[in-house]
Design a protein around this motif. Structure first.
Motif, PDB file in Angstrom:
ATOM      1  N   GLN B 238       0.756  -1.271  -0.039  1.00 51.18           N
ATOM      2  CA  GLN B 238       0.041  -0.050   0.078  1.00 51.18           C
ATOM      3  C   GLN B 238       0.959   1.345   0.117  1.00 51.18           C
ATOM      4  O   GLN B 238       1.634   1.595   0.821  1.00 51.18           O
ATOM      5  CB  GLN B 238      -0.815  -0.069   1.276  1.00 51.18           C
ATOM      6  N   LYS B 239       0.842   1.864  -1.110  1.00 49.69           N
ATOM      7  CA  LYS B 239       1.237   3.340  -1.012  1.00 49.69           C
ATOM      8  C   LYS B 239       0.393   4.353  -0.356  1.00 49.69           C
ATOM      9  O   LYS B 239      -0.694   4.203  -0.825  1.00 49.69           O
ATOM     10  CB  LYS B 239       1.928   3.794  -2.495  1.00 49.69           C
ATOM     11  N   GLY B 240       0.749   5.185   0.390  1.00 46.99           N
ATOM     12  CA  GLY B 240      -0.226   5.983   1.004  1.00 46.99           C
ATOM     13  C   GLY B 240       0.103   7.265   1.409  1.00 46.99           C
ATOM     14  O   GLY B 240       1.495   7.718   1.130  1.00 46.99           O
ATOM     15  N   ALA B 241      -0.738   8.375   1.525  1.00 47.21           N
ATOM     16  CA  ALA B 241       0.005   9.619   2.453  1.00 47.21           C
ATOM     17  C   ALA B 241       0.579  10.511   1.471  1.00 47.21           C
ATOM     18  O   ALA B 241       1.562  11.077   1.670  1.00 47.21           O
ATOM     19  CB  ALA B 241       0.822   9.333   3.459  1.00 47.21           C
ATOM     20  N   GLY B 242       0.210  10.678   0.122  1.00 48.54           N
ATOM     21  CA  GLY B 242       0.861  11.658  -0.760  1.00 48.54           C
ATOM     22  C   GLY B 242       2.054  11.301  -1.336  1.00 48.54           C
ATOM     23  O   GLY B 242       2.560  10.210  -0.914  1.00 48.54           O
ATOM     24  N   GLY B 243       2.885  12.186  -1.928  1.00 52.26           N
ATOM     25  CA  GLY B 243       4.152  11.858  -2.494  1.00 52.26           C
ATOM     26  C   GLY B 243       4.162  10.991  -3.628  1.00 52.26           C
ATOM     27  O   GLY B 243       3.063  10.308  -4.116  1.00 52.26           O
TER      28      GLY B 243
END
Lengths: 245, 270, 270, 245, 245, 270
Positions: B238-243
């Motif tokens: 899971q890629k998360g939180a912007g960027g």
């Protein structure tokens, strides 16, 4: 992932259940500004998916306490129409929709020049009218076009594709049966120029090699899909939605 | 007006607070010198403690402290009806509660997008690794199966809730017992097949570091979680939180995740 | 402070916006000259397009564009339990979603009083005309019947949602197929008996005009909807949105509604 | 409308199931200021209906963003007590109540001199204590009296009545059985002096002739009912609610 | 109270089902500042109960319209973890939790020097991790320690205990079986110095004599429990929570 | 700006309003002279009227006026399923609705902490006194029992809702009939065994007075409710609303409650 089934997903000649080769995309079509009221909009048809994305903004963030003095906030709502899936879906957000809305908001935040619009918000609405696997990626891909159509400055297009593992084989752009009965699902979205990943989720089972193989396929596919995005935007007089059939 | 209580302490909503630029600069300078915000090595995770059986009357439970983050997972196992499309499988549900006691701005109320995301990432790691053999949870096919409820209370928040919740859930499951005796069956251990470990990284400038504390999370631009099993497979990401991450960074995270997963398995699941 | 985005564009709540006095004056002058806001004749309705089968996998669907208003109706037909007091009838439900993409001030969330009113007016026209023969939807009396779900997504809002929703729902129903094959029965067309058409009028000064666009709605003082069937009967009526009508005005609306209903039936339901 | 039944609703002598003639109203009684706390209130008993209406205001509209700088807003909440109907009703608004609240609010807005009270709101609460067909009209008729009793200036009384079609015949003021098994239902409310329609809903099946016949009956009935409203208001010392039995 | 059962709750030698005498408390242990983030916290283990209490504040009351210009408001939320009871509890407040939150808030309001903090609020969170009868009293007893640990000035400790009637006999500190099958339940909390009652609820059946007997037991017990509260606070270096086992 | 309507009349939220210091002083001076705010004797309760059968079509109902407080209790009795742990008992539920018509700051919406507390205190008095013999409500053990719904509408609020609601609920229950005939059974009176009476006191300065009106509630510091039955037993108690009581005060309240309960029983339940 991984509900077992007797369905044979890969034919003896190596083709897939819908006749595609491992690295073949389903047909994709994008039309822009299909809606009058929204600041920007796009209808994507991707395989059996039909998904509308619409954008409002930048406009003053509301309620006020949500304002960020340094940048715009990007709020995406992903929603499935009640009639978009086989069994009627009760209206309203479920946990899956809430998670997708979050990761899609984050992906678009990375691409939009939010620093140009302090205290503002950009609203992105994704409505799945007909679902056929890969809706979050198709919706995000359309949303990026809708943002551009709204004239909101972006660093880059956001463009995505899914890969997965089906009967031990890595394949691109899972269809519904592959999504239901396959062994892994890897939706990825990147920024079109930098190639950086702004959305990635994965579930199932993949070795590192398989992951690399899958992401290489995805990278190649996003170049094709990005061209479709660009063509859709440059088509000056987009056909009306009915023409989208 | 002068208030007897400190100003600026009002209850904000919808945000975890903002880190000062000074603090951000400090964190980055530390990283450049090969040190983390709290002094540990660049690629080290914080000290963790796992106390299983904390809720003695639940079929399974584990209190986990990861640095100053603390969560308590409890497992309940009850008889119920299987889903129509999986009549020959038990049911698994995962829920995370961000208790308001855990952080000044956490609020009471139904799960928000953060707690839902955390719960779903933990759930996917457990579900996709087939850690629990759901087929062994059938009592009467199509009619009666065991339902495994994993509920995780977040008690104290200092960053990296996903890994703490995953560790607590897995620990609780590995010690859980199906309460069959109360139903005229037998009490048997929950059938567990493997040990999925989630490792979360954040990106701060060009650094990719595991197990961020809260200040590192606030200073970071992008988060990625990789859940692996001992057979060398990825089970959830899971890629998360912007960027945004390069694929090289993601591969680096995967590689570190395999190593740290092994380390954690050896430490807590011998 | 100068903002890079236009001021006054903030998101209002609970209101559809207010029309300027100048625009109101323009609309009224046009009416006095026998023309509508968008140039059409006084008693004309806007051009409509109806595209059935848009959602190819739903048993019935129709995309309707009425001027710049656009709605999509989808029909789902599922097996379920009849109501206790009508054991020998199928079930019909109608729901309208005012999607936030359709207008700057529409918000996500549960149906509000507007979407509920619109759905109920559309529902009454369909239900009271007995357009669907609910008795033919019984599989096992008292136990198993077909439930017809009509869900209408409002995608683009430029006035007169009731008529657009009614037209879309009726079009979707008239092309809908009961998916019996999946249940070991037969696929048969939904049993439809007639074609209820809703026509909505607003009152602007002394003018009563059909199919208002959004600006006309905002300039108006009172709304009335009349739903008729081809047998010359009224099936549903609804006065809405403030204002007051004389009975003569209502009779005028009824009379126009019969005519326009005939026109629409000939155009779209041959 | 139109649930079928074996019940005979019109007798051979042309009288109705409850013995009334086609154009006969059920007994109606209105009492004002039955409550202490509300600014105005009225209890209406109409056939088996027992309905309380209470009014607060004009008071500053809250929350502030709902304020209209040109006029007061009128907010009506129609609610059925859990014990008011045969089968216990779960507390809280259902879709029917929300629609009725909306059309009743709109009807009262037309009658109240809202332009005299910019930024204000008038709250009207209608509580159905016992339901017996025609509750929206009875509630609105009582609400109009309660507004007057609160001293809020109105252009006109709002007064309503229902007509319908029962076994092919147009009749006034449907009772419960007629409402359940009849062929059409037409609730109408008018302003008492101008005769203009401020609420009208209809469902079932009516020809234009039948509609005309029904509305003529309604107009005649509203004159009778309006007199009951006026009498209730002029009764200086209204009996207490117990006296209402 | 009073579900009937065949379980024998009082043994022939007069001891109770868990072996205690009539006026014997279950083991009680309190640890303070077990949490890092909260301004004050306490973990209480009381019989089989394991309950965390945590305090934030005083901080500016929010939303603003809840501010009291003369004093702080005390908001307590009592919550049971999903896994704290035999059958999994659905997350979210039920009516019982809402009532307990209210009476516990009121009890703490009486003890905290709220007049020193106008416009402020003190938030108290009670999380029942494992429930074993008497959770509201155990939670309140812990909350009082947590408030003290947060450095918020109190007039007095709040300390409580339950008594009840079991098979005709008045006993102290009901255990789960006694709570389920006993004849009366009387949870009481007092201020430790003044002895005044700040929380009292009762249900079941008690004569005035039995009530007096029960409250005398409770008063004696609160002195013991208050000493445990004081000892917990004065332990300078509280063991970590794991040490609490 | 000058408003045509009185300022200060805006709708407050979350509060019942604050009493002026002058009014508080008046109330206290009255008490010191042996008189209550409304002139009655110190230990007197207000005049009450009880009108049973107000909702003629409900199985039981009672309109109660206590001073200027007015509530209406309605009882519905329906067939349903017993709780799994009490298969041989009927079911009882109690609900209080603080209608917005009853007070300027009461709002529409789901029960809040006040209405929940009032309902639960009334419920406990009825339940714990075993006023209704729930065992006699079984039609088929474990399967079908009578469910007794007590719903109380608060119509007019001038203090002491608990006692008014209790009196209304008890009156409604004592006249209620189980509608068996509609189910092919017999209509029989609800089996009632006793008459629980709740008496509520508030403390104003050193005075403990029963049946407070609204101003007395606002002036008070602490509330206590004692519910008794005619056999001389306490059945429910509830300390509420802040403040603190000595045990002597509580015993005084208990003693008064027995007396006032007897008085009320004689007056209303002969």
């Amino acid at each position: 992932m991984g509900t077992e089934s007797d369905i044979k997903l890969i034919n003896e000649d190596g083709t897939r259940i819908d006749g595609r080769t491992a690295e073949e995309l389903r047909p994709i079509k994008i039309e822009t500004n299909v809606l009058n009221r929204a600041d920007g909009s796009a209808l994507i048809e991707w395989g059996g998916n039909k998904i509308l994305a619409a954008v409002y903004g930048p406009r003053e963030a509301y309620p006020k306490h949500t304002q960020d003095i340094n940048r715009a906030i990007v709020k995406c709502k992903y929603n499935m129409a009640a009639f978009s899936v086989d069994e009627r879906k009760r209206p309203g957000p479920d946990r899956r929709s809430i998670e997708i809305s979050k990761v899609v908001s984050e992906a678009l935040t990375a691409a939009i020049m939010v620093e140009k619009f302090p205290r503002a918000q950009v609203d992105v609405f994704i409505e799945v009218l007909q679902a056929d696997a890969g809706t979050r990626i198709a919706g995000l891909t359309a949303a990026s076009v809708a943002v551009a159509a709204a004239g909101i400055p972006m660093r880059d297009f956001v463009v995505g594709c899914t890969a997965g593992k089906v009967e031990g084989k890595i394949v691109l752009d899972l269809c519904k049966e592959e999504d239901n009965f396959g062994e892994a699902d890897l939706p990825v979205a990147v920024m079109s120029n930098s190639g950086k990943v702004v959305l990635m989720q994965m579930d199932g089972s993949l070795s590192l090699d398989e992951f690399n193989q899958a992401t290489e396929m995805i990278v190649r596919a996003t170049k094709v899909i990005n061209q479709i995005q660009r063509d859709a935007l440059s088509a000056k007089y987009a056909a009306s939605m009915e023409g989208g059939e | 007006m002068r208030l007897p209580w400190k100003e600026g302490s009002k209850v904000p909503r919808d945000e975890l607070g903002v880190l000062s630029e000074i603090k951000k600069g400090y964190i980055l300078r530390q990283l450049k010198e090969g040190k983390r915000n709290d002094g540990r090595e660049l690629n080290a995770i914080r000290e963790a403690t796992v106390q299983t059986g904390f809720v003695t009357r639940a079929p399974g439970s584990a209190m986990v402290q990861l640095g100053k983050t603390r969560v308590l997972a409890g497992v309940k196992i009850e008889l119920g009806t299987p889903f129509a499309d999986t009549p020959n499988q038990g049911v698994l549900t995962t829920n995370v509660e961000l208790l308001p006691m855990a952080f000044p701005t956490f609020e009471s109320g139904p799960p928000n997008e953060n707690s839902i995301e955390y719960a779903r990432v933990v759930d996917r790691g457990i579900r996709e690794s087939k850690m629990i053999d759901l087929k062994k949870l059938v009592v009467t096919p199509g009619e009666k199966v065991w339902i495994v409820f994993i509920d995780i209370d977040v008690l104290d928040y200092d960053g990296n809730l996903i890994d703490a919740c995953n560790l607590a859930a897995v620990s609780a499951l590995k010690t859980a017992v199906i309460p069959g005796a109360a139903q005229g069956l037998e009490d048997i251990p929950l059938p567990v097949t493997c040990t999925p470990i989630a490792v979360t990284f954040v990106k701060i400038d060009e650094f990719l570091v595991p197990d961020p504390d809260l200040e590192e999370e606030q200073a970071s631009d992008g988060r990625i979680t990789v859940t692996t099993t001992e057979d060398g497979n990825l089970r959830a990401m899971q890629k998360g939180a912007g960027g945004a991450f390069t694929f090289d960074e993601i591969r680096e995270a995967i590689s570190m995740s395999f190593n740290l997963g092994k380390e954690l398995r050896e430490k807590y699941f011998r």
